[in-house]
Design an enzyme around this catalytic site. Sequence first.
Site, PDB file in Angstrom:
ATOM      1  N   GLU A   1       0.868  -1.174   0.000  1.00  0.00           N
ATOM      2  CA  GLU A   1       0.000   0.000   0.000  1.00  0.00           C
ATOM      3  C   GLU A   1       0.911   1.232   0.000  1.00  0.00           C
ATOM      4  OE1 GLU A   1      -4.213  -1.027   2.259  1.00  0.00           O
ATOM      5  OE2 GLU A   1      -2.443  -0.627   3.500  1.00  0.00           O
TER       6      GLU A   1
ATOM      7  N   ASN B   1      -6.340  -2.770   6.317  1.00  0.00           N
ATOM      8  CA  ASN B   1      -6.596  -2.891   7.765  1.00  0.00           C
ATOM      9  C   ASN B   1      -7.870  -2.171   8.171  1.00  0.00           C
ATOM     10  OD1 ASN B   1      -4.411  -4.490   8.077  1.00  0.00           O
ATOM     11  ND2 ASN B   1      -3.046  -2.877   8.828  1.00  0.00           N
TER      12      ASN B   1
END
Length: 677
Positions: A443, A481
């Site tokens: 990411e 997440n």
Amino acid sequence: MSEETPNSVTLEKDGNVAVVIVNNPPVNALSWHVREGLANHFAAALADDSVEAIVLRCDGSTFIAGADISEFGKAPRGPDFNAVLNSIEQATKPVVAAIHGTALGGGLETALVCHYRVAVPSAKLGVPEVKLGLLPGAGGTQRLPRVVGVEAAATMTSLGDPVPAPKAKDMGLVDALAGEDSLAADAIAFARTKIADGPRPTRERAVFGDVAIIEQLKTANAKRWRGFDAPYANLACVEAATRLPFDEGLAFERQEFTKLMFGSQSAAQRHIFFAERQAAKIDGLPKDTALRDVKKVGVIGAGTMGGGISMNFLQKGIPVTIVEMQQEALDRGVGVIRKNYEASAAKGRFKPEQVEAMMGILTPTLNIEDLADCDLIIEAVYENMDVKKEIFAKLDSIAKPGAILASNTSYLDVDEIATATSRPGDVLGMHFFSPANVMKLLEVVRGEKTAPDALATAMAIGKKIGKVAVVAGVCDGFIGNRMLKPRQVEAMNLLMEGATPQQIDKVHVDFGMPMGPFQMSDLAGVDIGWHRDPTRIESIRDALAAKGRWGQKTGKGFYDYDEKRNPTPSAEVAEIIEDFRQHSNKAKREISDQEIIERTLYPMVNEGALILTEGKAQRASDIDVVWIYGYGWPVYRGGPMFWAGLEGTDKIVAALEKHGFAVAPLLKEKAEAKSGF
Ligand code: T1G
């Protein structure tokens, strides 16, 4: 591959040899106009009496890399592929395929109807259709066993990995190797040597080899193929080739291909094929944005993440300077890197001299000033904002102008970290996933002030080190997440209401995840984020942590673990949960597997919709790529946002409302339109 460019196939003559040339950038896919061109030019070459042999080759970087996947699901145009192939196979003059780059899928099937194949040593040949949830549907499963035998055909089709040309030569798939720079001439010369022999239709060759390989492959890959349809369909077609006449085998293949093509698994896997390539693109960034040079990398922290991150760069020959506070920690970190490389070398992944070469460009230091000449510096220390800001302030004073300053934080505010520097344009997040040298996802977190060229450079370097890089915005947990959180929260709530860890995990494993929420907690560590006060019990996690049930690392967590780390349900955990339930006056009830899906997976889609609306992800397919490459979401379900379309956004909204969730406006919109993302 716009419809406006039909002239993608041309014909040249070299004396008595005709050369049919495909030129359809970027990968010479078999678009309708290519199939049309092949049919026309082969017919012309066959009708030309001065032609005694035909060579098929491609311009550009590669031979035909397959059917044009972007045409799938659209209205068919141009000639039927199988008809074009049969006309080449039935040619009355020898046809030679001249292969460079990759001959993949329909490209290899085209080469297989040619009577001979010549390839440069650097070429790769394969049938990767299984990776798209498909099978070689143009005779590949029937012709391969006639050329390379059942064992190789079963392996190539069910695993989908390409074969290098020299090995293909040994297998009989390639008849001769050409010079890397003389393919066209060598192929024409080879064709001339086959005029006397004449054509050699592959369909007339006998199938050979031992069919026992098929069951062996199923046994050896049972875990890897769990939930997938395509590998078994590929093997069924190769098996059919061993007992059916060619045309019946072809019909069986067609039937199996059609089932897969119109199934949801292939649609999902094709979605991910393009999503992965789309993810690399930064919306609104000029294609020619100049990237910054990254010749030397600095890594701060030699722990699990710092070490894994460093390995990615060393493997690409990029020197790394790794910094630690204490000599002992530095030695331990460098030792782990060497141990990991030596373990891989023992499995044949690296030669010992390669290990030494990689370790040779790793510079351990206790002195952060040694990072002054690095082009990219990645901070990988434990999650504490003050510590990170202190490090970035230090980097601001020592790093050279134009150096990219990246944090490997998995949830902290990158904009906040950037405020510790005078150069927020050079600051971004590079969130690797553990183990960082293995997990493909990266990411790349774009801060409010991150400069476009810094972002583009981080994305490009991510691809260079073999990662699938996805742009994420600054928010708690970024994309992956952040979506994990509502799943974990609901999983805990379901425990309180009567479900068990093993029931919830089984639903996720049956869904296709590598593990469920509680197995994942035990792997990551139940004590992550724990306040370390065993007297303060405010959640089931606190209660487990207080009892030393920290997960696999302590041999017990939500499960008990044996020495091989196999989980078994724990009576102590059941007691803790029961105790908690009673203290919180929660009534215990039967919970269905469907309710578990609705309350753990649907909220992820909901969170994904919020992420899109907030612009924390560029596109829904990026979210899918994150979950496929970072969290083991089954690729045959295409990722959470693609799956929402399969599942039905209206059904998801109805269930979320039933369970009292606030539904994201974008998701409601999709439900009203009965559409996916
Ligand atoms: N069809 C359409 N577009 C394709 C394509 C294809 N087969 N292959 C690549 N592209 C696009 C890709 O989306 C990207 O576009 C650009 O080309 C460059 O690709 C009947 C049914 C060949 C090894 O599975 O594995 O044949 O993003 O970035 O890293 O049996 O592309 O630039 O707009 O990947 O150099 C079987 C798929 C098809 C091979 C090159 N073939 N391709 O890798 O470039 S099914 C495959 C690849 C079939 C038959 C069946 C790789 C590559 P954009 P790229 P690359």
